[in-house]
Design a protein around this motif. Structure first.
Motif, short mmCIF file in Angstrom:
data_model
loop_
_atom_site.label_atom_id
_atom_site.label_comp_id
_atom_site.label_asym_id
_atom_site.label_seq_id
_atom_site.Cartn_x
_atom_site.Cartn_y
_atom_site.Cartn_z
N THR A 222 -1.04 4.53 -6.47
CA THR A 222 -2.26 5.01 -5.82
C THR A 222 -3.20 3.88 -5.44
N ALA A 223 -2.77 2.63 -5.59
CA ALA A 223 -3.54 1.45 -5.18
C ALA A 223 -2.53 0.37 -4.81
N PRO A 224 -2.94 -0.65 -4.05
CA PRO A 224 -2.01 -1.71 -3.68
C PRO A 224 -1.39 -2.37 -4.91
N LEU B 52 7.47 2.77 -17.20
CA LEU B 52 6.93 1.93 -16.13
C LEU B 52 5.66 1.28 -16.66
N ILE B 53 5.64 -0.05 -16.64
CA ILE B 53 4.50 -0.83 -17.12
C ILE B 53 3.86 -1.50 -15.92
N SER B 54 2.59 -1.15 -15.63
CA SER B 54 1.98 -1.63 -14.40
C SER B 54 0.46 -1.74 -14.55
N PRO B 55 -0.14 -2.80 -13.99
CA PRO B 55 -1.60 -2.87 -13.94
C PRO B 55 -2.18 -1.97 -12.86
N THR B 56 -1.31 -1.43 -12.00
CA THR B 56 -1.73 -0.59 -10.88
C THR B 56 -1.50 0.88 -11.22
N PRO B 57 -2.47 1.76 -10.98
CA PRO B 57 -2.27 3.18 -11.29
C PRO B 57 -1.22 3.81 -10.39
N TYR B 58 -0.59 4.86 -10.92
CA TYR B 58 0.44 5.56 -10.16
C TYR B 58 0.51 7.01 -10.63
N THR B 59 1.16 7.84 -9.84
CA THR B 59 1.47 9.21 -10.23
C THR B 59 2.98 9.35 -10.33
N HIS C 171 0.84 -1.19 0.00
CA HIS C 171 0.00 0.00 0.00
C HIS C 171 0.88 1.25 0.00
N GLY C 172 0.55 2.19 -0.85
CA GLY C 172 1.27 3.45 -0.87
C GLY C 172 2.72 3.34 -1.29
N LEU C 173 3.06 2.35 -2.11
CA LEU C 173 4.45 2.17 -2.52
C LEU C 173 4.93 3.39 -3.31
N SER C 174 6.11 3.88 -2.95
CA SER C 174 6.73 4.97 -3.70
C SER C 174 8.22 4.70 -3.81
N PHE C 175 8.83 5.24 -4.87
CA PHE C 175 10.27 5.16 -5.06
C PHE C 175 10.67 6.20 -6.08
N SER C 176 11.98 6.37 -6.26
CA SER C 176 12.50 7.33 -7.23
C SER C 176 13.41 6.62 -8.23
N ILE C 177 13.39 7.10 -9.46
CA ILE C 177 14.35 6.72 -10.49
C ILE C 177 15.23 7.94 -10.73
N THR C 178 16.54 7.77 -10.61
CA THR C 178 17.45 8.91 -10.69
C THR C 178 18.46 8.74 -11.82
N ASP C 179 19.13 9.83 -12.15
CA ASP C 179 20.19 9.88 -13.16
C ASP C 179 19.67 9.56 -14.57
N ILE C 180 18.43 9.96 -14.86
CA ILE C 180 17.91 9.85 -16.22
C ILE C 180 18.49 11.03 -17.00
N ASP C 181 19.47 10.77 -17.87
CA ASP C 181 20.14 11.86 -18.56
C ASP C 181 20.58 11.40 -19.94
N ARG C 182 21.41 12.21 -20.61
CA ARG C 182 21.85 11.87 -21.96
C ARG C 182 23.15 12.60 -22.27
N THR C 183 23.99 11.96 -23.04
CA THR C 183 25.11 12.64 -23.67
C THR C 183 25.06 12.23 -25.14
N TRP C 184 24.07 12.78 -25.83
CA TRP C 184 23.88 12.53 -27.26
C TRP C 184 23.19 13.77 -27.82
N SER C 185 23.94 14.59 -28.54
CA SER C 185 23.40 15.82 -29.09
C SER C 185 22.56 15.54 -30.32
N ALA C 186 21.63 16.43 -30.60
CA ALA C 186 20.71 16.25 -31.71
C ALA C 186 21.36 16.61 -33.03
#
Length: 250
Positions: free
Chosen positions: A203-205, A155-162, A125-140
């Motif tokens: 937002t759900a178990p 994130l692929i999940s049958p459970t809703p989240y924010t 219930h109320g599971l939360s976590f963070s994903i960090t260091d999402i970045d890039r070194t590839w110029s357009a």
């Protein structure tokens, strides 16, 4: 974090949010570079001011698609706990490290990715976590002389989240495979900084969810296929601090 209690508390017991510090995790299973493998992950939560919670053991199934493979040459390797703090919260994290092709010089496509499926022994219930260091070194293009990696996470999940990018983070996207979390700004983000972070709360178990991680560089090109990297295309993101609500034993 505010969360619903997992169960009704017994007299004298309390339901509390517990934080799972990855630095206290016990990992089982053998990591592989190209074959699927499963990590068992055990925590004994100890929230401040309470008695230790019951140990929880869950699994992380790592699988590969296309030319994606694990990278054990830098930092702590794929599916391992870091020796440094991540995300600016003062804790270590669980690393996802990978490259496209054996020497990291293969041009990435949409078919090259790693998935990690977490499965829990009980609904959290109320599971939360963070994903960090999402970045890039590839110029357009047309100024794409710097070609290394471009993190993309879904994130692929049958459970809703924010999902919320905290202050200072340049991460955009909705976290789907069609519109992944990615950094809108080219440049390496510090592993312990907020510039590449997304914070997730279910937002759900929840009993299972999957993270998909890949190199999004092909999206910069009209053909849909990127040029080959001109450096070793190893890339990394980190999962840090799992929190959820659970009854604390008396």
């Amino acid at each position: 974090m505010s969360a619903l209690p997992a169960t009704a508390a017994s007299p004298g017991c309390t339901s509390s949010t517990v934080a799972l510090n990855w630095g206290l995790a016990v990992l089982g299973g053998t990591r592989q570079l190209t074959d699927p493998f499963t990590r068992t992950i055990s925590f004994t939560p100890q929230p401040a001011g309470t008695k230790p919670g019951t140990t929880i053991t869950f699994t992380a199934l790592h699988e590969w698609a296309g030319n994606m493979r694990g990278d054990n040459d830098t930092l702590q390797g794929n599916a391992a706990v870091t020796t440094f703090n991540v995300g600016g919260i003062g804790e270590v994290g669980y690393g996802l490290l990978q490259r496209v092709g054996q020497n990291g010089k293969t041009a990435p496509t949409a078919a090259d990715y790693q998935t990690v499926t977490f499965t829990f022994p009980e609904p959290l219930h109320g599971l939360s976590f963070s994903i960090t260091d999402i970045d890039r070194t590839w110029s357009a293009p047309p100024n794409d002389t710097n070609r290394d990696f471009f993190d993309a996470v879904a994130l692929i999940s049958p459970t809703p989240y924010t999902a919320v990018a905290p202050s200072g983070s340049k991460v955009i996207g909705s976290g789907t495979t069609a519109d992944p979390w990615r950094n809108q700004q080219d440049g390496n983000v510090d592993e312990d900084g907020p510039g590449g972070q997304i914070d997730i709360t279910f937002t759900a178990p929840v009993t299972t969810f999957t993270i998909r991680y890949w190199n999004y560089a092909y999206s910069l090109y009209g053909s849909g296929v990127a040029k080959a990297p001109n450096t070793d295309s190893n890339q990394a993101v980190f999962l840090t601090r799992f929190q959820f609500a659970r009854e604390i034993p008396c």
